[in-house]
Design a protein around this motif. Sequence first.
Motif, mmCIF file in Angstrom:
data_model
loop_
_atom_site.group_PDB
_atom_site.id
_atom_site.type_symbol
_atom_site.label_atom_id
_atom_site.label_comp_id
_atom_site.label_asym_id
_atom_site.label_seq_id
_atom_site.Cartn_x
_atom_site.Cartn_y
_atom_site.Cartn_z
ATOM 1 N N MET A 102 0.812 -1.211 0.000
ATOM 2 C CA MET A 102 0.000 0.000 0.000
ATOM 3 C C MET A 102 0.854 1.274 0.000
ATOM 4 N N HIS A 103 2.146 1.132 0.204
ATOM 5 C CA HIS A 103 3.055 2.290 0.237
ATOM 6 C C HIS A 103 4.078 2.245 -0.900
ATOM 7 N N LEU A 104 3.756 1.502 -1.945
ATOM 8 C CA LEU A 104 4.659 1.426 -3.091
ATOM 9 C C LEU A 104 4.823 2.795 -3.749
ATOM 10 N N ASP A 105 3.787 3.618 -3.698
ATOM 11 C CA ASP A 105 3.907 4.984 -4.220
ATOM 12 C C ASP A 105 5.019 5.737 -3.506
ATOM 13 N N ASP A 106 5.184 5.489 -2.215
ATOM 14 C CA ASP A 106 6.237 6.161 -1.456
ATOM 15 C C ASP A 106 7.631 5.730 -1.920
ATOM 16 N N VAL A 107 7.793 4.463 -2.222
ATOM 17 C CA VAL A 107 9.081 3.989 -2.735
ATOM 18 C C VAL A 107 9.350 4.666 -4.076
ATOM 19 N N ASN A 108 8.325 4.776 -4.891
ATOM 20 C CA ASN A 108 8.462 5.481 -6.164
ATOM 21 C C ASN A 108 8.835 6.947 -5.941
ATOM 22 N N ARG A 109 8.298 7.559 -4.903
ATOM 23 C CA ARG A 109 8.631 8.963 -4.609
ATOM 24 C C ARG A 109 10.106 9.103 -4.225
ATOM 25 N N ILE A 110 10.654 8.109 -3.545
ATOM 26 C CA ILE A 110 12.075 8.154 -3.192
ATOM 27 C C ILE A 110 12.923 8.046 -4.467
ATOM 28 N N ILE A 111 12.556 7.134 -5.350
ATOM 29 C CA ILE A 111 13.254 7.047 -6.639
ATOM 30 C C ILE A 111 13.117 8.378 -7.379
ATOM 31 N N SER A 112 11.917 8.940 -7.359
ATOM 32 C CA SER A 112 11.664 10.203 -8.048
ATOM 33 C C SER A 112 12.556 11.325 -7.530
ATOM 34 N N LYS A 113 12.748 11.367 -6.234
ATOM 35 C CA LYS A 113 13.610 12.410 -5.646
ATOM 36 C C LYS A 113 14.975 12.402 -6.312
ATOM 37 N N VAL A 115 15.962 10.680 -9.221
ATOM 38 C CA VAL A 115 15.929 10.778 -10.680
ATOM 39 C C VAL A 115 15.685 12.224 -11.096
ATOM 40 N N LEU A 116 14.660 12.841 -10.536
ATOM 41 C CA LEU A 116 14.332 14.214 -10.910
ATOM 42 C C LEU A 116 15.326 15.212 -10.340
ATOM 43 N N GLY A 117 15.726 15.012 -9.107
ATOM 44 C CA GLY A 117 16.682 15.918 -8.470
ATOM 45 C C GLY A 117 18.033 15.913 -9.142
ATOM 46 N N ALA A 122 23.950 18.256 -9.230
ATOM 47 C CA ALA A 122 25.025 17.309 -9.526
ATOM 48 C C ALA A 122 25.260 16.378 -8.344
ATOM 49 N N GLY A 123 25.452 15.138 -8.646
ATOM 50 C CA GLY A 123 25.808 14.167 -7.614
ATOM 51 C C GLY A 123 24.670 13.346 -7.046
ATOM 52 N N MET A 124 23.442 13.718 -7.294
ATOM 53 C CA MET A 124 22.328 12.975 -6.690
ATOM 54 C C MET A 124 22.231 11.553 -7.228
ATOM 55 N N TRP A 125 22.462 11.368 -8.524
ATOM 56 C CA TRP A 125 22.393 10.016 -9.084
ATOM 57 C C TRP A 125 23.497 9.155 -8.485
#
Length: 152
Positions: A102-113, A115-117, A122-125
């Motif tokens: 039920m919190h898979l969206d949250d895991v996606n939000r962490i990936i999003s942080k 990927v998008l950031g 520089a350096g986030m990836w």
Amino acid sequence: MADVTENSPQDIVNRYRGMVETLSKYLKWFKENDSKAVDQKYNGSNMDSTIIFPVYDSTVLSFVKDAQASGLMDRNYVYLYSRKNLKTWKDELEYISNVDIMHLDDVNRIISKYVLGGQVKAGMWSEAVQHGIFEHAVRKMQELIELWDHEN
């Protein structure tokens, strides 16, 4: 096939299945390269240049491109961080390890942080690879989808 209720476990599985299938091909590479530098600093041929930027490993760039192409990157990831008081990469890893379907969206939000950031900071990836964020997030999503996937 029966109708799937919005935000039910099966709906979440259906939403993320394709993304996770695509991103899971990077798991082995992430495991082999955590704690390694996956970028090099480049400042052009002029040593007096003041602008230095990272040049990333092609696998990292492919992962980022595939994550973006999923159409599931969430620009509102910042709300997760304030709501769950996530401050450090260790907080992120702990949160990932304890989520349920039920919190898979949250895991996606962490990936999003990351990927998008990483597009603007520089350096986030590199951070995401070195600290195991991408690996653990995709692995957790894969485990939960396999556990809950009733269509196959």
